[in-house]
Design a protein around this motif. Structure first.
Motif, PDB file in Angstrom:
ATOM      1  N   UNK A 193       0.860  -1.177   0.000  1.00  0.00           N
ATOM      2  CA  UNK A 193       0.000   0.000   0.000  1.00  0.00           C
ATOM      3  C   UNK A 193       0.895   1.226   0.000  1.00  0.00           C
ATOM      4  N   UNK A 194       0.330   2.353  -0.354  1.00  0.00           N
ATOM      5  CA  UNK A 194       1.117   3.585  -0.393  1.00  0.00           C
ATOM      6  C   UNK A 194       1.077   4.260   0.971  1.00  0.00           C
ATOM      7  N   UNK A 195       2.273   4.651   1.445  1.00  0.00           N
ATOM      8  CA  UNK A 195       2.392   5.346   2.724  1.00  0.00           C
ATOM      9  C   UNK A 195       3.391   6.485   2.539  1.00  0.00           C
ATOM     10  N   UNK A 214      -2.730  -3.799  -2.777  1.00  0.00           N
ATOM     11  CA  UNK A 214      -2.248  -4.897  -3.611  1.00  0.00           C
ATOM     12  C   UNK A 214      -1.712  -5.982  -2.700  1.00  0.00           C
ATOM     13  N   UNK A 215      -2.013  -7.229  -3.055  1.00  0.00           N
ATOM     14  CA  UNK A 215      -1.537  -8.381  -2.290  1.00  0.00           C
ATOM     15  C   UNK A 215      -0.758  -9.277  -3.236  1.00  0.00           C
ATOM     16  N   UNK A 216       0.375  -9.782  -2.764  1.00  0.00           N
ATOM     17  CA  UNK A 216       1.229 -10.620  -3.601  1.00  0.00           C
ATOM     18  C   UNK A 216       1.644 -11.860  -2.830  1.00  0.00           C
ATOM     19  N   UNK A 217       1.573 -13.011  -3.489  1.00  0.00           N
ATOM     20  CA  UNK A 217       2.067 -14.266  -2.928  1.00  0.00           C
ATOM     21  C   UNK A 217       2.810 -14.999  -4.034  1.00  0.00           C
ATOM     22  N   UNK A 218       3.797 -15.787  -3.630  1.00  0.00           N
ATOM     23  CA  UNK A 218       4.531 -16.551  -4.636  1.00  0.00           C
ATOM     24  C   UNK A 218       5.132 -17.795  -4.008  1.00  0.00           C
ATOM     25  N   UNK A 219       5.554 -18.674  -4.862  1.00  0.00           N
ATOM     26  CA  UNK A 219       6.296 -19.868  -4.452  1.00  0.00           C
ATOM     27  C   UNK A 219       7.326 -20.106  -5.543  1.00  0.00           C
ATOM     28  N   UNK A 220       8.584 -19.798  -5.237  1.00  0.00           N
ATOM     29  CA  UNK A 220       9.658 -19.925  -6.216  1.00  0.00           C
ATOM     30  C   UNK A 220      10.733 -20.816  -5.619  1.00  0.00           C
ATOM     31  N   UNK A 271      -5.200  -7.006  -6.822  1.00  0.00           N
ATOM     32  CA  UNK A 271      -5.425  -5.623  -6.397  1.00  0.00           C
ATOM     33  C   UNK A 271      -6.913  -5.337  -6.344  1.00  0.00           C
ATOM     34  N   UNK A 272      -7.287  -4.511  -5.388  1.00  0.00           N
ATOM     35  CA  UNK A 272      -8.682  -4.122  -5.291  1.00  0.00           C
ATOM     36  C   UNK A 272      -8.938  -3.339  -4.025  1.00  0.00           C
ATOM     37  N   UNK A 273     -10.181  -2.873  -3.875  1.00  0.00           N
ATOM     38  CA  UNK A 273     -10.531  -2.117  -2.674  1.00  0.00           C
ATOM     39  C   UNK A 273     -10.477  -3.013  -1.438  1.00  0.00           C
ATOM     40  N   UNK A 302     -11.357  -7.014  -1.983  1.00  0.00           N
ATOM     41  CA  UNK A 302     -12.231  -7.428  -3.081  1.00  0.00           C
ATOM     42  C   UNK A 302     -11.407  -7.352  -4.371  1.00  0.00           C
ATOM     43  N   UNK A 303     -10.757  -8.462  -4.772  1.00  0.00           N
ATOM     44  CA  UNK A 303      -9.863  -8.398  -5.939  1.00  0.00           C
ATOM     45  C   UNK A 303     -10.608  -7.997  -7.207  1.00  0.00           C
ATOM     46  N   UNK A 304     -10.111  -6.967  -7.855  1.00  0.00           N
ATOM     47  CA  UNK A 304     -10.658  -6.543  -9.141  1.00  0.00           C
ATOM     48  C   UNK A 304      -9.715  -6.903 -10.271  1.00  0.00           C
ATOM     49  N   UNK A 305      -8.427  -6.968  -9.976  1.00  0.00           N
ATOM     50  CA  UNK A 305      -7.428  -7.365 -10.954  1.00  0.00           C
ATOM     51  C   UNK A 305      -6.574  -8.463 -10.337  1.00  0.00           C
ATOM     52  N   UNK A 306      -6.448  -9.579 -11.041  1.00  0.00           N
ATOM     53  CA  UNK A 306      -5.625 -10.688 -10.583  1.00  0.00           C
ATOM     54  C   UNK A 306      -4.696 -11.065 -11.728  1.00  0.00           C
TER      55      UNK A 306
END
Length: 152
Positions: free
Chosen positions: A33-35, A71-77, A90-92, A124-128
């Motif tokens: 998030x922006x701070x 925005x929320x991010x998860x990964x498995x590398x 990303x979403x509200x 509430x994801x609007x873009x995935x």
């Protein structure tokens, strides 16, 4: 057998449905998030329920007041081969304040801290967008559109 780090890799876009499936199969990620005009990143735990991301993260709820989108991010590398996946949603977002829900998610989701820096959000994801990272099989085997972002 491990692949040398110099092996060619490729990034393949995946559908929004597959991205949500991968997100549902893990519990840890990062909230962005922006701070103060800078992007802040915090560790978080999550669960995907009914198409919504419930996130528990160590930041004061006031830090998100008035923010429209997070925005929320998860990964498995894999650390040796570099193969795996990454998903960004990303979403509200809204802070969860209803006491029954708060109690339920505090029992369900592992927290990073407790007290005023322990916030529960409903995103509430609007873009995935999602990608799989794989070894390059050769130019003839790369699927059309590889590397383009996908949206839900």
């Amino acid at each position: 057998m491990t692949t040398p780090p110099t092996a060619a890799r490729r990034m393949l876009d995946i559908s929004g449905e597959e991205a949500l499936y991968l997100l549902a199969g893990t519990t840890q990620g990062r909230l962005m998030y922006e701070q103060r005009e800078v992007t802040a990143v915090r560790p978080a735990s999550h669960v995907l329920e009914y198409g919504r991301l419930i996130v528990r993260t160590p930041l004061p709820a006031a830090a998100l007041t008035g923010r429209g989108t997070v925005t929320y991010h998860a990964d498995h590398i894999h650390p040796t081969t570099g193969t795996g996946w990454a998903v960004t949603a990303s979403g509200p977002a809204e802070v969860i304040t209803e006491q029954g829900e708060v109690a339920h998610y505090r029992r369900t989701l592992t927290g990073w801290s407790h007290g005023p820096h322990d916030t529960l959000l409903r995103i509430h994801p609007q873009t995935v967008n999602g990608y799989r990272f794989a070894h390059a099989a050769g130019p003839a085997e790369a699927p059309p559109g590889a590397g383009r972002p996908s949206s839900r």
